[in-house]
Write an enzyme that holds these catalytic residues in place. Structure first.
Site, PDB file in Angstrom:
ATOM      1  N   THR A 130       0.899  -1.339  -0.032  1.00 14.26           N
ATOM      2  CA  THR A 130      -0.156  -0.108   0.007  1.00 14.26           C
ATOM      3  C   THR A 130       0.835   1.144   0.110  1.00 14.26           C
ATOM      4  O   THR A 130       0.484   2.095  -0.764  1.00 14.26           O
ATOM      5  CB  THR A 130      -0.684  -0.055   1.309  1.00 14.26           C
TER       6      THR A 130
ATOM      7  N   TYR B 280      -2.999 -10.517   3.742  1.00 16.49           N
ATOM      8  CA  TYR B 280      -2.825  -9.222   4.377  1.00 16.49           C
ATOM      9  C   TYR B 280      -4.300  -8.698   4.610  1.00 16.49           C
ATOM     10  O   TYR B 280      -4.964  -8.492   3.809  1.00 16.49           O
ATOM     11  CB  TYR B 280      -2.061  -8.090   3.168  1.00 16.49           C
TER      12      TYR B 280
ATOM     13  N   TYR C 100     -13.592  -4.316  -3.039  1.00 17.50           N
ATOM     14  CA  TYR C 100     -14.595  -4.067  -3.992  1.00 17.50           C
ATOM     15  C   TYR C 100     -15.676  -5.041  -4.078  1.00 17.50           C
ATOM     16  O   TYR C 100     -16.866  -5.178  -3.658  1.00 17.50           O
ATOM     17  CB  TYR C 100     -14.249  -3.315  -5.134  1.00 17.50           C
TER      18      TYR C 100
ATOM     19  N   LYS D  73      -0.065 -10.374   7.525  1.00 18.15           N
ATOM     20  CA  LYS D  73       0.006  -8.986   7.966  1.00 18.15           C
ATOM     21  C   LYS D  73      -1.016  -8.330   8.493  1.00 18.15           C
ATOM     22  O   LYS D  73      -2.118  -8.268   7.756  1.00 18.15           O
ATOM     23  CB  LYS D  73       0.824  -8.076   6.844  1.00 18.15           C
TER      24      LYS D  73
ATOM     25  N   ARG E  82      -8.973  -0.260   4.316  1.00 15.95           N
ATOM     26  CA  ARG E  82      -8.575  -0.142   2.709  1.00 15.95           C
ATOM     27  C   ARG E  82      -9.371  -0.954   1.842  1.00 15.95           C
ATOM     28  O   ARG E  82     -10.091  -0.621   0.992  1.00 15.95           O
ATOM     29  CB  ARG E  82      -7.079  -0.585   2.508  1.00 15.95           C
TER      30      ARG E  82
ATOM     31  N   ILE F 128       5.524  -5.124   9.755  1.00 15.57           N
ATOM     32  CA  ILE F 128       5.628  -4.558   8.320  1.00 15.57           C
ATOM     33  C   ILE F 128       5.433  -3.037   8.287  1.00 15.57           C
ATOM     34  O   ILE F 128       4.142  -2.696   8.489  1.00 15.57           O
ATOM     35  CB  ILE F 128       4.636  -5.242   7.419  1.00 15.57           C
TER      36      ILE F 128
END
Length: 295
Positions: A48, A137, A111, A165, A142, A207
């Site tokens: 990201t 992740y 989405y 993560k 997000r 991370i």
């Protein structure tokens, strides 16, 4: 270099751009060398923080190639190959593996949000197609969705899925998946501010966005905690917590790039729709950086 469940500080690299928007490979080289000199335990590119959604597939591949070549096996290189299209994720995962990536970071499908079974297959089918470790992740801020605890539990037993993560910032969620952590499944903080709480329940490190600014200190905090010097780790974590938080005073990576430019690292602008941070927030960030001796 093999990834092998790295413990420590993994930097989520920014991507430097020229003022015309093209990738600045000269500065990227300097930043990679700075990270290695600072003791960073592994490099993540195309996360990201690297603004990969604004980059072409050709630019993605060029950044991966350059990163792997410059690092030259000195630390492992993880590459973000995630997509909300499973077929695309598989294609890019195989591509980066063949280019020499040591591990892959796979984001939850955004989405077109999947149900639990679709979420499981999205990750498992990708991991089936490659032979390097895959890191899940989870970043619902997000993606608009969280990887269900039951799916993390199932995936944690997959021989090619090496960890997660976790970037929800939700310690309740972290506690629910903490029992998955072990020698074959690593739990990494995706939020700098809760790295120590996460390590206290079996986490392997972070991370990190903050590591772009202070790689040596980020490495030291994690190494101290995992090495038994928890008191010094907590002391330094609290010392720099305000800076960690202010690196998210606006959407990442706007503040971290602003901070790096203030430090003279010449990382350039963001790509639209990201743009320069507000003068008021930049003043706050600048003052915090002065307080910790960065300016």
């Amino acid at each position: 270099m093999k990834f092998e469940n790295i413990k420590g500080s993994i930097v989520a690299m920014i991507t430097p751009f020229h003022e015309d928007g093209s990738v600045n490979f000269e500065v990227l080289t300097n930043l990679l060398e700075r990270q290695i000199a600072g003791g960073t335990d592994a490099i993540l590119t195309l996360g990201t923080t690297g603004e990969y959604p604004t980059m072409t597939h050709e630019e993605d591949a060029a950044v991966v190639e350059h990163t792997i070549r410059v690092v030259n096996g000195r630390v492992p290189v993880m590459v973000g190959s995630g997509s909300n299209c499973t077929a695309t994720q598989i294609e890019k995962s195989i591509q980066y593996q063949d280019m020499g990536a040591d591990a892959l970071l796979l984001i939850a499908p955004y989405y077109n949000k999947a149900n639990a079974e679709g979420m499981y297959r999205h990750f498992a089918e990708t991991a089936d197609k490659v032979h390097i470790p895959c890191i899940l992740y989870n970043v619902p801020g997000r993606t608009g969705c969280s990887i269900p605890v039951s799916v993390v539990e199932r995936l944690s037993t997959h021989p090619n899925i090496a960890g997660i993560k976790e970037a929800s910032g939700d310690m309740s969620y972290i506690m629910k998946i903490a029992h998955c952590a072990g020698p074959d499944f690593s739990l990494y903080s995706g939020n700098d501010d809760i790295t120590i709480p996460l390590m206290s329940v079996g986490g392997s490190g972070v991370i990190s966005v903050y590591a772009n600014v202070m790689p040596a200190m980020c490495h030291q905090i994690v190494a101290d905690y995992l090495g038994g010097n928890q008191a010094r780790a907590v002391e330094n974590h609290l010392k720099y917590l305000k800076l960690m938080n202010h690196l998210f005073i606006e959407v990442n990576p706007i503040p971290v790039k602003a901070a790096m430019n203030l430090m003279g690292l010449n990382v350039g602008p963001m790509r639209m729709p990201l743009c320069a941070m507000s003068p008021a927030n930049e003043a706050v960030l600048r003052e915090t950086m002065k307080e910790v001796g960065l300016l």
